[in-house]
Design a protein around this motif. Structure first.
Motif, PDB file in Angstrom:
ATOM      1  N   GLN A   1       0.806  -1.215   0.000  1.00 27.68           N
ATOM      2  CA  GLN A   1       0.000   0.000   0.000  1.00 27.68           C
ATOM      3  C   GLN A   1       0.846   1.276   0.000  1.00 27.68           C
ATOM      4  O   GLN A   1       0.320   2.371  -0.214  1.00 27.68           O
ATOM      5  N   VAL A   2       2.145   1.139   0.256  1.00 31.72           N
ATOM      6  CA  VAL A   2       3.013   2.315   0.365  1.00 31.72           C
ATOM      7  C   VAL A   2       3.333   2.873  -1.022  1.00 31.72           C
ATOM      8  O   VAL A   2       3.792   2.141  -1.912  1.00 31.72           O
ATOM      9  N   ASP A   3       3.111   4.147  -1.207  1.00 30.89           N
ATOM     10  CA  ASP A   3       3.404   4.817  -2.478  1.00 30.89           C
ATOM     11  C   ASP A   3       4.913   4.862  -2.713  1.00 30.89           C
ATOM     12  O   ASP A   3       5.669   5.316  -1.857  1.00 30.89           O
ATOM     13  N   LEU A   4       5.348   4.371  -3.863  1.00 29.74           N
ATOM     14  CA  LEU A   4       6.768   4.395  -4.236  1.00 29.74           C
ATOM     15  C   LEU A   4       6.999   5.217  -5.499  1.00 29.74           C
ATOM     16  O   LEU A   4       8.095   5.201  -6.052  1.00 29.74           O
TER      17      LEU A   4
ATOM     18  N   LEU B   1      10.378  -6.302  -0.390  1.00 30.28           N
ATOM     19  CA  LEU B   1      11.643  -6.253  -1.123  1.00 30.28           C
ATOM     20  C   LEU B   1      11.622  -5.172  -2.201  1.00 30.28           C
ATOM     21  O   LEU B   1      12.629  -4.500  -2.439  1.00 30.28           O
ATOM     22  N   ARG B   2      10.465  -4.995  -2.848  1.00 28.84           N
ATOM     23  CA  ARG B   2      10.355  -3.916  -3.842  1.00 28.84           C
ATOM     24  C   ARG B   2      10.539  -2.550  -3.183  1.00 28.84           C
ATOM     25  O   ARG B   2      11.165  -1.656  -3.756  1.00 28.84           O
ATOM     26  N   LEU B   3      10.002  -2.421  -1.986  1.00 25.87           N
ATOM     27  CA  LEU B   3      10.150  -1.169  -1.245  1.00 25.87           C
ATOM     28  C   LEU B   3      11.625  -0.910  -0.936  1.00 25.87           C
ATOM     29  O   LEU B   3      12.144   0.184  -1.183  1.00 25.87           O
ATOM     30  N   ALA B   4      12.304  -1.911  -0.394  1.00 25.47           N
ATOM     31  CA  ALA B   4      13.725  -1.756  -0.070  1.00 25.47           C
ATOM     32  C   ALA B   4      14.550  -1.477  -1.318  1.00 25.47           C
ATOM     33  O   ALA B   4      15.468  -0.647  -1.312  1.00 25.47           O
TER      34      ALA B   4
ATOM     35  N   ALA C   1      13.542  -0.030  -4.085  1.00 24.85           N
ATOM     36  CA  ALA C   1      13.259   1.306  -4.598  1.00 24.85           C
ATOM     37  C   ALA C   1      14.048   2.366  -3.843  1.00 24.85           C
ATOM     38  O   ALA C   1      14.627   3.277  -4.445  1.00 24.85           O
ATOM     39  N   VAL C   2      14.081   2.252  -2.513  1.00 23.85           N
ATOM     40  CA  VAL C   2      14.802   3.243  -1.709  1.00 23.85           C
ATOM     41  C   VAL C   2      16.300   3.160  -1.983  1.00 23.85           C
ATOM     42  O   VAL C   2      16.959   4.175  -2.256  1.00 23.85           O
ATOM     43  N   PHE C   3      16.847   1.960  -1.934  1.00 23.99           N
ATOM     44  CA  PHE C   3      18.286   1.791  -2.166  1.00 23.99           C
ATOM     45  C   PHE C   3      18.666   2.260  -3.567  1.00 23.99           C
ATOM     46  O   PHE C   3      19.637   3.002  -3.743  1.00 23.99           O
ATOM     47  N   GLY C   4      17.895   1.842  -4.563  1.00 25.66           N
ATOM     48  CA  GLY C   4      18.222   2.213  -5.937  1.00 25.66           C
ATOM     49  C   GLY C   4      18.182   3.708  -6.157  1.00 25.66           C
ATOM     50  O   GLY C   4      19.040   4.270  -6.859  1.00 25.66           O
ATOM     51  N   ALA C   5      17.207   4.377  -5.553  1.00 24.39           N
ATOM     52  CA  ALA C   5      17.096   5.829  -5.720  1.00 24.39           C
ATOM     53  C   ALA C   5      18.258   6.554  -5.061  1.00 24.39           C
ATOM     54  O   ALA C   5      18.768   7.549  -5.589  1.00 24.39           O
ATOM     55  N   MET C   6      18.700   6.066  -3.912  1.00 28.64           N
ATOM     56  CA  MET C   6      19.814   6.725  -3.222  1.00 28.64           C
ATOM     57  C   MET C   6      21.120   6.544  -4.000  1.00 28.64           C
ATOM     58  O   MET C   6      21.915   7.483  -4.146  1.00 28.64           O
TER      59      MET C   6
ATOM     60  N   GLN D   1      10.464  -6.627  11.565  1.00 33.62           N
ATOM     61  CA  GLN D   1      11.440  -7.712  11.488  1.00 33.62           C
ATOM     62  C   GLN D   1      12.214  -7.699  10.175  1.00 33.62           C
ATOM     63  O   GLN D   1      13.203  -8.408  10.028  1.00 33.62           O
ATOM     64  N   GLY D   2      11.779  -6.879   9.220  1.00 38.77           N
ATOM     65  CA  GLY D   2      12.453  -6.798   7.933  1.00 38.77           C
ATOM     66  C   GLY D   2      11.630  -7.438   6.825  1.00 38.77           C
ATOM     67  O   GLY D   2      10.637  -8.125   7.102  1.00 38.77           O
ATOM     68  N   PRO D   3      12.022  -7.231   5.577  1.00 35.93           N
ATOM     69  CA  PRO D   3      11.220  -7.718   4.453  1.00 35.93           C
ATOM     70  C   PRO D   3      11.299  -9.214   4.235  1.00 35.93           C
ATOM     71  O   PRO D   3      10.409  -9.792   3.600  1.00 35.93           O
ATOM     72  N   GLY D   4      12.354  -9.862   4.742  1.00 36.90           N
ATOM     73  CA  GLY D   4      12.472 -11.300   4.531  1.00 36.90           C
ATOM     74  C   GLY D   4      12.376 -11.659   3.059  1.00 36.90           C
ATOM     75  O   GLY D   4      13.130 -11.152   2.226  1.00 36.90           O
ATOM     76  N   ARG D   5      11.397 -12.499   2.730  1.00 38.23           N
ATOM     77  CA  ARG D   5      11.152 -12.889   1.336  1.00 38.23           C
ATOM     78  C   ARG D   5       9.882 -12.256   0.776  1.00 38.23           C
ATOM     79  O   ARG D   5       9.406 -12.660  -0.283  1.00 38.23           O
ATOM     80  N   ARG D   6       9.330 -11.288   1.484  1.00 41.06           N
ATOM     81  CA  ARG D   6       8.078 -10.674   1.038  1.00 41.06           C
ATOM     82  C   ARG D   6       8.304  -9.833  -0.213  1.00 41.06           C
ATOM     83  O   ARG D   6       9.110  -8.893  -0.189  1.00 41.06           O
ATOM     84  N   PRO D   7       7.611 -10.101  -1.304  1.00 36.38           N
ATOM     85  CA  PRO D   7       7.839  -9.375  -2.563  1.00 36.38           C
ATOM     86  C   PRO D   7       7.641  -7.871  -2.452  1.00 36.38           C
ATOM     87  O   PRO D   7       8.484  -7.089  -2.921  1.00 36.38           O
ATOM     88  N   ALA D   8       6.531  -7.433  -1.850  1.00 41.68           N
ATOM     89  CA  ALA D   8       6.281  -5.995  -1.759  1.00 41.68           C
ATOM     90  C   ALA D   8       7.304  -5.316  -0.855  1.00 41.68           C
ATOM     91  O   ALA D   8       7.763  -4.198  -1.134  1.00 41.68           O
TER      92      ALA D   8
END
Length: 213
Positions: free
Chosen positions: A67-70, A117-120, A122-127, A108-115
């Motif tokens: 649900q988080v806007d990226l 991981l996409r969030l993480a 997006a942030v890393f790639g943009a930085m 606890q972190g994204p683990g193997r969750r697809p959404a």
């Protein structure tokens, strides 16, 4: 008898029901028996979609992350890295504010969750695209998670009781207005988050200006 057009049970239906239950009553309310009753099915039928309750909660957490806007991190978006982080932090906190009971699972972190991981990603790639070294981009992602998750785990204002007598000036000379905080919870908590976010981004901007020195 004709077979129903839609199956009685689906992964989406289970996650939707579990999400509603978590929102209404918290993590402890979720059980396969309770979910089966909510969905009007037998308990064992849930195991065709999820092996354990923890898997269900993981799916609820991932649905929340989705649900988080990226959009602010899209390559075609013209916001700079600071504005993107600011807008994303507000969007992320808004989602967590609507679903506070799932925050401990998300923390606890994204683990193997697809959404997640996409969030993480997006942030890393943009930085990195903005010029931050990869190691520092990782730290920024972690820092933002600590700050946003922490803000969603509890309310500062709601921690004070609406009872003037609880704050005897002889014991608490500076808390004469503390009994008024609870009724201004949203204003105080949102203002505190915005104040902290600006301070955090100001500090990162100072570091960014020294990159390459």
């Amino acid at each position: 008898m004709a077979r129903p057009r839609k199956p009685l049970l689906s992964t989406d239906r289970i996650v939707t029901a579990a999400s509603a239950l978590v929102d209404a009553e918290g993590l402890a309310a979720v059980s396969t028996r309770r979910l089966a009753a909510e969905l009007g099915v037998s308990g064992p039928s849930l195991y065709n979609h999820f092996r354990t309750k923890d898997e269900i909660l993981e799916a609820v957490a991932d649905a929340t992350s989705a649900q988080v806007d990226l959009s602010m991190f899209d390559p075609d978006d013209d916001r700079d890295w600071r504005t993107s982080l600011h807008d994303w932090a507000l969007a992320y906190r808004a989602v967590l504010t609507r679903h506070p009971h799932i925050v401990p699972v998300l923390a606890q972190g994204p683990g193997r969750r697809p959404a997640g991981l996409r969030l993480a990603d997006a942030v890393f790639g943009a930085m990195v695209a903005a010029g931050w070294p990869p190691a520092q981009a990782t730290r920024i992602g972690a820092l933002m998670r600590y700050f946003i998750m922490g803000s969603a785990l509890g309310s500062f204002a709601r921690g004070f009781v609406d009872d003037e007598a609880a704050y005897d000036p002889a014991d608490y000379p500076h808390l004469g207005q503390a009994h008024l905080l609870a009724e201004r919870q949203e204003e105080i908590d949102e203002g505190a988050f915005e104040t902290g976010l600006r301070a955090l981004l100001d500090g990162l901007s100072i570091q960014y200006a020294t990159l390459g020195d």
